[in-house]
Structures are given as C-alpha cells and as structure tokens.
Design a protein around this motif. Structure first.
Motif, PDB file in Angstrom:
ATOM      1  N   THR A   1       0.825  -1.221   0.000  1.00 34.24           N
ATOM      2  CA  THR A   1       0.000   0.000   0.000  1.00 34.24           C
ATOM      3  C   THR A   1       0.856   1.266   0.000  1.00 34.24           C
ATOM      4  N   CYS A   2       2.180   1.109   0.067  1.00 32.31           N
ATOM      5  CA  CYS A   2       3.088   2.278   0.106  1.00 32.31           C
ATOM      6  C   CYS A   2       2.854   3.179  -1.105  1.00 32.31           C
ATOM      7  N   ILE A   3       2.765   4.484  -0.880  1.00 27.83           N
ATOM      8  CA  ILE A   3       2.582   5.453  -1.979  1.00 27.83           C
ATOM      9  C   ILE A   3       3.893   6.168  -2.303  1.00 27.83           C
ATOM     10  N   ASP A   4       4.980   5.710  -1.712  1.00 25.08           N
ATOM     11  CA  ASP A   4       6.310   6.270  -1.971  1.00 25.08           C
ATOM     12  C   ASP A   4       6.383   7.777  -1.694  1.00 25.08           C
ATOM     13  N   CYS A   5       5.858   8.166  -0.557  1.00 23.81           N
ATOM     14  CA  CYS A   5       5.918   9.599  -0.202  1.00 23.81           C
ATOM     15  C   CYS A   5       7.312  10.015   0.245  1.00 23.81           C
ATOM     16  N   GLY A   6       8.125   9.051   0.653  1.00 22.65           N
ATOM     17  CA  GLY A   6       9.508   9.358   1.043  1.00 22.65           C
ATOM     18  C   GLY A   6       9.716   9.595   2.531  1.00 22.65           C
ATOM     19  N   THR A   7       8.655   9.705   3.297  1.00 29.60           N
ATOM     20  CA  THR A   7       8.798  10.062   4.708  1.00 29.60           C
ATOM     21  C   THR A   7       9.695   9.090   5.473  1.00 29.60           C
ATOM     22  N   CYS A   8       9.470   7.794   5.327  1.00 35.11           N
ATOM     23  CA  CYS A   8      10.218   6.837   6.165  1.00 35.11           C
ATOM     24  C   CYS A   8      11.695   6.833   5.823  1.00 35.11           C
ATOM     25  N   TYR A   9      12.047   6.865   4.547  1.00 39.03           N
ATOM     26  CA  TYR A   9      13.477   6.780   4.235  1.00 39.03           C
ATOM     27  C   TYR A   9      14.196   8.113   4.378  1.00 39.03           C
TER      28      TYR A   9
ATOM     29  N   ALA B   1       4.571   8.099  11.435  1.00 36.27           N
ATOM     30  CA  ALA B   1       4.511   9.237  10.510  1.00 36.27           C
ATOM     31  C   ALA B   1       3.962   8.857   9.140  1.00 36.27           C
ATOM     32  N   CYS B   2       4.041   7.586   8.760  1.00 30.13           N
ATOM     33  CA  CYS B   2       3.592   7.132   7.432  1.00 30.13           C
ATOM     34  C   CYS B   2       2.131   7.536   7.195  1.00 30.13           C
ATOM     35  N   PRO B   3       1.823   8.163   6.062  1.00 36.56           N
ATOM     36  CA  PRO B   3       0.465   8.659   5.847  1.00 36.56           C
ATOM     37  C   PRO B   3      -0.584   7.582   5.601  1.00 36.56           C
ATOM     38  N   VAL B   4      -0.141   6.390   5.188  1.00 35.72           N
ATOM     39  CA  VAL B   4      -1.113   5.382   4.762  1.00 35.72           C
ATOM     40  C   VAL B   4      -0.992   4.057   5.521  1.00 35.72           C
ATOM     41  N   GLY B   5      -0.217   4.052   6.588  1.00 37.84           N
ATOM     42  CA  GLY B   5      -0.111   2.832   7.398  1.00 37.84           C
ATOM     43  C   GLY B   5       0.507   1.669   6.656  1.00 37.84           C
ATOM     44  N   SER B   6       1.511   1.954   5.836  1.00 33.94           N
ATOM     45  CA  SER B   6       2.127   0.882   5.030  1.00 33.94           C
ATOM     46  C   SER B   6       3.271   0.189   5.733  1.00 33.94           C
ATOM     47  N   ILE B   7       3.649   0.688   6.906  1.00 30.94           N
ATOM     48  CA  ILE B   7       4.757   0.080   7.644  1.00 30.94           C
ATOM     49  C   ILE B   7       4.178  -0.764   8.777  1.00 30.94           C
ATOM     50  N   GLY B   8       4.643  -1.994   8.859  1.00 28.43           N
ATOM     51  CA  GLY B   8       4.221  -2.867   9.945  1.00 28.43           C
ATOM     52  C   GLY B   8       5.413  -3.255  10.800  1.00 28.43           C
TER      53      GLY B   8
END
Ligand code: SF4
Length: 286
Positions: A21-29, A64-71
């Motif tokens: 579901t990651c939208i590649d917003c860049g926040t995590c990296y 911080a992830c906008p779409v909850g793609s990190i578990g």
C-alpha cells in the motif's frame, strides 16, 4: 494497518516491513534512513534496527507514514513513538510527523515561539500529536503553503482556534486570512510570508530566522546533489516557478524545509545562495 502477507519481498528479514500500500511519499526513508530505503516506486526495509535508538526511529517512521504501510511485529517502541511528535529539528523548529494521505505525505512543521506557535502546513489531526501541541502551548497560526498540503486544517482550527493564512491565488474558502499580491508580507516581526507562485498560483514560502519553509516550491534532491523543483509536478507555470526561485536569492536563510523531498542545511546564507544559484542554472538548462 500494514499486512505481513502483502509485504514486499525485498524487506530485510525481521520485525519491520513495508507492504504494497506504500505510496512512496519518502517520509520513512528520509526520517529513518538507517532502516528504510527508496526502492524506486516504493519504500522497503534495507536493514532491521539493531539498537534502541534505531528501533524508536523506525517506529516513529511507522507513526509518521500517511497510509499505514509500515508494519512491525515488535510493538515495544510503538507507544513511545506515537508520543514522540513533534520531533525537534532545531531549538524551536519541529517536524510534526503524522503526515496525511490527503497531502500525499507532505511534511508539516511546528515553530515554537514566545509570540505564538505556528504550524507550517497541516499534519494529520492525530490525538497524540494534538495533545503534545497543546502541552507546547497550542497553535496560534497555521500557514498553508499551497492548496495541496492543507490536510486537516479545519480540525486544527477547531482545536486551537488558530488563524489560518493562505494566498488567495490558491483560493481555499472559509479561512481567517487570505493574502494577495507578489510582495512579501510580515506576519510578525520574525515571520515573513514570501509569495512564490509557480507550482500553484498561490504558493508561498515562510521565512523564520534561518529556516525557509518551501512547501512544494523547492527541496533537496540527493541524487542530483543539489536543490531542485519539479517541472512534472508543476500545476500552474514553470516560468513563474523559476522566477520565484530567483526571487529567493534576495533573502538570507541556511535551511530549506520542504513539504516533499529532502531537507537541506547549508553552512551559511551565502552558501545557500550559491546552492540556489546552481539549482536555478541547472533547472533553466533542463
Ligand atoms: S512513509 Fe509510508 S507511504 Fe511513505 S514511503 Fe514510507 S512506507 Fe511508503
């Protein structure tokens, strides 16, 4: 909520993962590069956190992830991470965390100042963040850089009674203050709003001390190793955006804090001006 069954296969084995579901917003990296990396069209875990500090940082990226793609199968850090925003970047400037899908994960910043705290663009209106902002003195003013990054602005107005400031060129209705024209506007003695039309008609930057908050007008591109702007994601006028970049050469700042893209810190305002001149030359030539 990220699902292990949907996790990308290139995640490093271990508790943290990124799913499809990651939208590649860049926040995590950008925020936790020891754990997350840019896989091209999506993020992935390149190395599992090996110590407490990295574990907390990775958990903060999850929050911080906008779409909850990190578990994460490791729940130990999650409560602390949820309470860790806003996260200080300087003595009085913070990353709000809790990015919003409505703003495609754009970063919002919190400025803590004796004359009234300021939010630059709107984060997600998450209760742990709201409580922490309250404890830091609330929000007096919410400056909106442009129409794309307004997210939950109404919820912040409702909670804190803050004055929302935006350029009329982006035309959001119902705000407390719309500004006009191309001339800079002093919002207070240490806050200068600089109209920088181009990305959108009403894009603005905010200058506070040595920090320039740039919305989607300007950011650091680590691959090109220079400041950059996007012609692809220009919704109004590329020529105007280039002219607005040139306009910034008149101001002193040594930090660029964008909505999207990497932050940049130069050694001095003169070094930043040289960085900006180099970027403008490259963008005009491209
Ligand atoms: S923060 Fe979330 S949406 Fe953004 S790149 Fe990372 S995993 Fe993807």
């Amino acid at each position: 909520m990220a699902r292990r069954t949907e996790a990308y296969p290139n995640n490093a084995p271990g508790p943290f993962f990124v799913d499809r579901t990651c939208i590649d917003c860049g926040t995590c990296y950008q925020f936790a590069p020891d754990t997350f990396a840019d896989g091209g069209a999506h993020a992935y875990v390149h190395t599992q956190p090996m110590d407490e500090a990295r574990g907390l940082r990775a958990a903060m990226a999850l929050v911080a992830c906008p779409v909850g793609s990190i578990g994460s199968d490791e729940k130990g850090h999650l409560q602390a991470a949820a309470r860790a925003f806003p996260h200080p970047l300087t003595e009085d400037v913070y990353f709000s965390g809790y990015t919003s899908e409505k703003s495609y994960g754009a970063w919002s910043y919190f400025i803590r100042r004796p004359r009234g705290n300021v939010l630059m663009d709107s984060p997600r209106a998450a209760e742990p963040l709201m409580k922490n902002l309250e404890a830091l003195g609330g929000v007096s003013m919410l400056v909106l850089s442009h129409q794309d990054d307004v997210a939950d602005h109404a919820a912040f107005r409702q909670r804190f009674g803050c004055e929302r400031v935006m350029h009329r060129g982006d035309g959001l209705t119902g705000l407390e203050r719309l500004v006009d024209g191309d001339e800079p506007i002093a919002l207070d003695e240490d806050l200068l709003l600089i109209p920088t039309p181009g990305h959108t008609a009403g894009s603005v930057c905010l200058l506070y001390r040595d920090c320039l908050f740039t919305g989607d007008h300007l950011w650091w591109n680590p691959e090109k190793r220079r400041l950059s702007a996007s012609r692809t994601y220009n919704w109004h006028s590329w020529e105007q955006q280039l002219a607005s970049l040139e306009k910034l050469l008149a101001y002193d700042f040594s930090r660029v804090l964008p909505g999207h893209g990497y932050l940049h810190k130069a050694q001095s305002p003169e070094a930043m001006r040289a960085d900006l001149e180099r970027a403008i030359r490259a963008l005009r030539a491209s």
